[in-house]
Design a protein around this motif. Structure first.
Motif, mmCIF file in Angstrom:
data_model
loop_
_atom_site.group_PDB
_atom_site.id
_atom_site.type_symbol
_atom_site.label_atom_id
_atom_site.label_comp_id
_atom_site.label_asym_id
_atom_site.label_seq_id
_atom_site.Cartn_x
_atom_site.Cartn_y
_atom_site.Cartn_z
ATOM 1 N N VAL A 1 0.846 -1.201 0.000
ATOM 2 C CA VAL A 1 0.000 0.000 0.000
ATOM 3 C C VAL A 1 0.881 1.250 0.000
ATOM 4 O O VAL A 1 0.611 2.214 -0.726
ATOM 5 C CB VAL A 1 -0.970 0.001 1.200
ATOM 6 N N ILE A 2 1.951 1.231 0.763
ATOM 7 C CA ILE A 2 2.877 2.371 0.786
ATOM 8 C C ILE A 2 3.494 2.582 -0.594
ATOM 9 O O ILE A 2 3.584 3.719 -1.078
ATOM 10 C CB ILE A 2 3.958 2.168 1.868
ATOM 11 N N VAL A 3 3.893 1.508 -1.249
ATOM 12 C CA VAL A 3 4.462 1.611 -2.602
ATOM 13 C C VAL A 3 3.445 2.233 -3.558
ATOM 14 O O VAL A 3 3.779 3.115 -4.357
ATOM 15 C CB VAL A 3 4.925 0.226 -3.114
ATOM 16 N N VAL A 4 2.195 1.798 -3.484
ATOM 17 C CA VAL A 4 1.136 2.344 -4.346
ATOM 18 C C VAL A 4 0.985 3.847 -4.115
ATOM 19 O O VAL A 4 0.907 4.634 -5.066
ATOM 20 C CB VAL A 4 -0.203 1.612 -4.092
ATOM 21 N N LEU A 5 0.943 4.253 -2.866
ATOM 22 C CA LEU A 5 0.771 5.672 -2.549
ATOM 23 C C LEU A 5 1.956 6.508 -3.040
ATOM 24 O O LEU A 5 1.776 7.629 -3.523
ATOM 25 C CB LEU A 5 0.565 5.850 -1.044
ATOM 26 N N GLN A 6 3.143 5.958 -2.952
ATOM 27 C CA GLN A 6 4.323 6.679 -3.432
ATOM 28 C C GLN A 6 4.342 6.745 -4.958
ATOM 29 O O GLN A 6 4.633 7.788 -5.539
ATOM 30 C CB GLN A 6 5.600 6.008 -2.930
ATOM 31 N N LYS A 7 4.031 5.631 -5.589
ATOM 32 C CA LYS A 7 4.125 5.533 -7.048
ATOM 33 C C LYS A 7 3.029 6.321 -7.767
ATOM 34 O O LYS A 7 3.301 7.030 -8.732
ATOM 35 C CB LYS A 7 4.068 4.059 -7.455
ATOM 36 N N TYR A 8 1.790 6.205 -7.325
ATOM 37 C CA TYR A 8 0.664 6.788 -8.061
ATOM 38 C C TYR A 8 0.161 8.116 -7.494
ATOM 39 O O TYR A 8 -0.580 8.832 -8.170
ATOM 40 C CB TYR A 8 -0.485 5.784 -8.153
ATOM 41 N N PHE A 9 0.559 8.444 -6.266
ATOM 42 C CA PHE A 9 0.077 9.686 -5.665
ATOM 43 C C PHE A 9 1.218 10.588 -5.207
ATOM 44 O O PHE A 9 0.994 11.562 -4.497
ATOM 45 C CB PHE A 9 -0.886 9.365 -4.512
ATOM 46 N N SER A 10 2.435 10.250 -5.598
ATOM 47 C CA SER A 10 3.632 11.068 -5.340
ATOM 48 C C SER A 10 3.791 11.459 -3.872
ATOM 49 O O SER A 10 4.161 12.591 -3.559
ATOM 50 C CB SER A 10 3.608 12.325 -6.216
ATOM 51 N N MET A 11 3.491 10.524 -2.989
ATOM 52 C CA MET A 11 3.646 10.797 -1.557
ATOM 53 C C MET A 11 5.040 10.382 -1.113
ATOM 54 O O MET A 11 5.588 9.405 -1.613
ATOM 55 C CB MET A 11 2.613 10.006 -0.749
ATOM 56 N N ASP A 12 5.573 11.140 -0.149
ATOM 57 C CA ASP A 12 6.825 10.686 0.454
ATOM 58 C C ASP A 12 6.492 9.532 1.407
ATOM 59 O O ASP A 12 5.327 9.258 1.696
ATOM 60 C CB ASP A 12 7.554 11.831 1.164
ATOM 61 N N ARG A 13 7.508 8.848 1.867
ATOM 62 C CA ARG A 13 7.286 7.642 2.679
ATOM 63 C C ARG A 13 6.498 7.946 3.960
ATOM 64 O O ARG A 13 5.632 7.176 4.355
ATOM 65 C CB ARG A 13 8.619 6.981 3.018
ATOM 66 N N GLU A 14 6.786 9.071 4.583
ATOM 67 C CA GLU A 14 6.100 9.414 5.832
ATOM 68 C C GLU A 14 4.597 9.626 5.612
ATOM 69 O O GLU A 14 3.764 9.088 6.341
ATOM 70 C CB GLU A 14 6.727 10.678 6.429
#
Length: 102
Positions: free
Chosen positions: A39-52
């Motif tokens: 889920v973290i990978v998805v959020l980073q990849k598709y929504f340009s979120m940083d890890r935090e």
């Protein structure tokens, strides 16, 4: 407003205001099978979120059953939902992603 005479008629320029397009929330829904790291990978990849930030949203999904990934115009929201669901299926995860009007 400017007026202009044409063939005996007075034409007035009418100002119209365009409204911004309606916005849609993209949501991830919790399930018991998709790993939190995915889920973290998805959020980073598709929504340009940083890890935090991705971790905070993932925990919201885990604890509350859903989390907001972002707010977008309809076409962009729809594309993101399709991308996330496709990516999850490619990796054999049942992660659900939906959109709803904001």
């Amino acid at each position: 407003m400017a007026t202009q005479k044409q063939d005996g008629f007075v034409l007035e320029a009418k100002r119209t205001r365009t409204r911004p397009p309606p916005l849609y929330k993209v949501l991830l829904l919790n399930d018991d099978f998709t790993p939190m790291d995915f889920v973290i990978v998805v959020l980073q990849k598709y929504f340009s979120m940083d890890r935090e930030r991705a971790t905070r949203v993932m925990l919201q999904v885990h604890r509350e059953g859903m989390g907001v990934c972002g707010v977008f115009p309809r076409d962009i929201a729809s594309t993101k939902v399709e991308q996330v669901v496709s990516f999850a299926r490619q990796h054999q995860h049942p992660l659900a992603c939906v959109m709803e009007e904001n």
